[in-house]
Design a protein around this motif. Structure first.
Motif, PDB file in Angstrom:
ATOM      1  N   GLU A   1       3.283   5.400  14.592  1.00 11.47           N
ATOM      2  CA  GLU A   1       4.457   4.599  14.239  1.00 11.47           C
ATOM      3  C   GLU A   1       4.221   3.919  12.896  1.00 11.47           C
ATOM      4  O   GLU A   1       3.473   2.948  12.789  1.00 11.47           O
ATOM      5  CB  GLU A   1       4.737   3.572  15.327  1.00 11.47           C
ATOM      6  N   ILE A   2       4.887   4.426  11.871  1.00 10.23           N
ATOM      7  CA  ILE A   2       4.672   3.969  10.496  1.00 10.23           C
ATOM      8  C   ILE A   2       5.055   2.501  10.322  1.00 10.23           C
ATOM      9  O   ILE A   2       4.483   1.800   9.488  1.00 10.23           O
ATOM     10  CB  ILE A   2       5.425   4.884   9.498  1.00 10.23           C
ATOM     11  N   GLN A   3       5.999   2.003  11.108  1.00  7.72           N
ATOM     12  CA  GLN A   3       6.422   0.606  10.966  1.00  7.72           C
ATOM     13  C   GLN A   3       5.336  -0.368  11.414  1.00  7.72           C
ATOM     14  O   GLN A   3       5.382  -1.547  11.062  1.00  7.72           O
ATOM     15  CB  GLN A   3       7.740   0.327  11.712  1.00  7.72           C
TER      16      GLN A   3
ATOM     17  N   GLU B   1       5.800   3.184  -0.718  1.00  8.11           N
ATOM     18  CA  GLU B   1       5.171   1.864  -0.708  1.00  8.11           C
ATOM     19  C   GLU B   1       5.576   1.112   0.544  1.00  8.11           C
ATOM     20  O   GLU B   1       6.747   1.122   0.934  1.00  8.11           O
ATOM     21  CB  GLU B   1       5.568   1.064  -1.948  1.00  8.11           C
ATOM     22  N   ARG B   2       4.609   0.460   1.172  1.00 10.67           N
ATOM     23  CA  ARG B   2       4.846  -0.334   2.382  1.00 10.67           C
ATOM     24  C   ARG B   2       4.118  -1.655   2.248  1.00 10.67           C
ATOM     25  O   ARG B   2       2.996  -1.707   1.760  1.00 10.67           O
ATOM     26  CB  ARG B   2       4.306   0.372   3.618  1.00 10.67           C
ATOM     27  N   THR B   3       4.746  -2.733   2.712  1.00 13.86           N
ATOM     28  CA  THR B   3       4.091  -4.032   2.761  1.00 13.86           C
ATOM     29  C   THR B   3       3.497  -4.190   4.150  1.00 13.86           C
ATOM     30  O   THR B   3       4.217  -4.091   5.149  1.00 13.86           O
ATOM     31  CB  THR B   3       5.090  -5.162   2.460  1.00 13.86           C
TER      32      THR B   3
ATOM     33  N   VAL C   1       0.851  -1.194   0.000  1.00 15.27           N
ATOM     34  CA  VAL C   1       0.000   0.000   0.000  1.00 15.27           C
ATOM     35  C   VAL C   1       0.883   1.239   0.000  1.00 15.27           C
ATOM     36  O   VAL C   1       2.094   1.162   0.240  1.00 15.27           O
ATOM     37  CB  VAL C   1      -0.939   0.022   1.233  1.00 15.27           C
ATOM     38  N   LEU C   2       0.273   2.383  -0.253  1.00 19.20           N
ATOM     39  CA  LEU C   2       0.975   3.661  -0.153  1.00 19.20           C
ATOM     40  C   LEU C   2       0.723   4.243   1.229  1.00 19.20           C
ATOM     41  O   LEU C   2      -0.421   4.328   1.676  1.00 19.20           O
ATOM     42  CB  LEU C   2       0.472   4.630  -1.217  1.00 19.20           C
ATOM     43  N   ASP C   3       1.796   4.661   1.921  1.00 15.99           N
ATOM     44  CA  ASP C   3       1.605   5.325   3.209  1.00 15.99           C
ATOM     45  C   ASP C   3       1.296   6.802   2.979  1.00 15.99           C
ATOM     46  O   ASP C   3       1.187   7.255   1.837  1.00 15.99           O
ATOM     47  CB  ASP C   3       2.797   5.102   4.134  1.00 15.99           C
TER      48      ASP C   3
END
Length: 107
Positions: A95-97, A69-71, A62-64
Motif C-alpha cells: 500500500e503506497i499510501q 514524489e511522496r511526503t 522521497v521518490l517512490d
C-alpha cells in the motif's frame, strides 16, 4: 541451431538436446513467473532504496518505486535526516499510501 557435425560431440548430441531444451523451458517458466509477480497486486511488504529530495514540515519528500514524489514519515526514533540522504522505505502490504522510512543507508 548448434551443429556438431564432424566433432567429437556429434555422438552425444541426442543426450545434450533435451538438456538444452529443458534449460530454455525452465528459463521461460521463471520469466513468466517473474512477470506475473511484477504485474499482480500482491499483498506483501516492499522495501527499496530511495533518496530524500527535501525535508518539509510534514515529513520527508522521497521518490517512490514509480518515480513519483511522496511526503513520508520516518519510523526511526531520534534520528535527523537531511536532503540527498539515501534511505530504505517500506510499503506495508504493497500500500503506497502507507510508505515510510525504515532505515538509513548513508549518514
Amino acid at each position: 541451431r548448434i551443429v556438431f557435425q564432424g566433432s567429437p560431440f556429434h555422438a552425444f548430441m541426442p543426450f545434450f538436446l533435451p538438456y538444452i531444451r529443458m534449460n530454455n523451458i525452465a528459463d521461460e517458466i521463471l520469466k513468466a513467473i517473474k512477470y506475473a509477480i511484477d504485474r499482480q497486486k500482491i499483498k506483501c511488504d516492499r522495501t527499496y532504496k530511495t533518496i530524500i529530495k527535501e525535508v518539509t514540515d510534514k515529513g520527508y519528500v522521497v521518490l517512490d518505486r514509480t518515480g513519483s514524489e511522496r511526503t513520508v514519515k520516518c519510523c526511526i526514533p531520534g534520528i535527523e535526516l537531511k536532503a540527498r540522504q539515501f534511505v530504505w522505505v517500506k510499503e506495508p502490504l504493497g500500500e503506497i499510501q502507507n510508505l515510510h522510512i525504515v532505515g538509513v543507508i548513508e549518514k
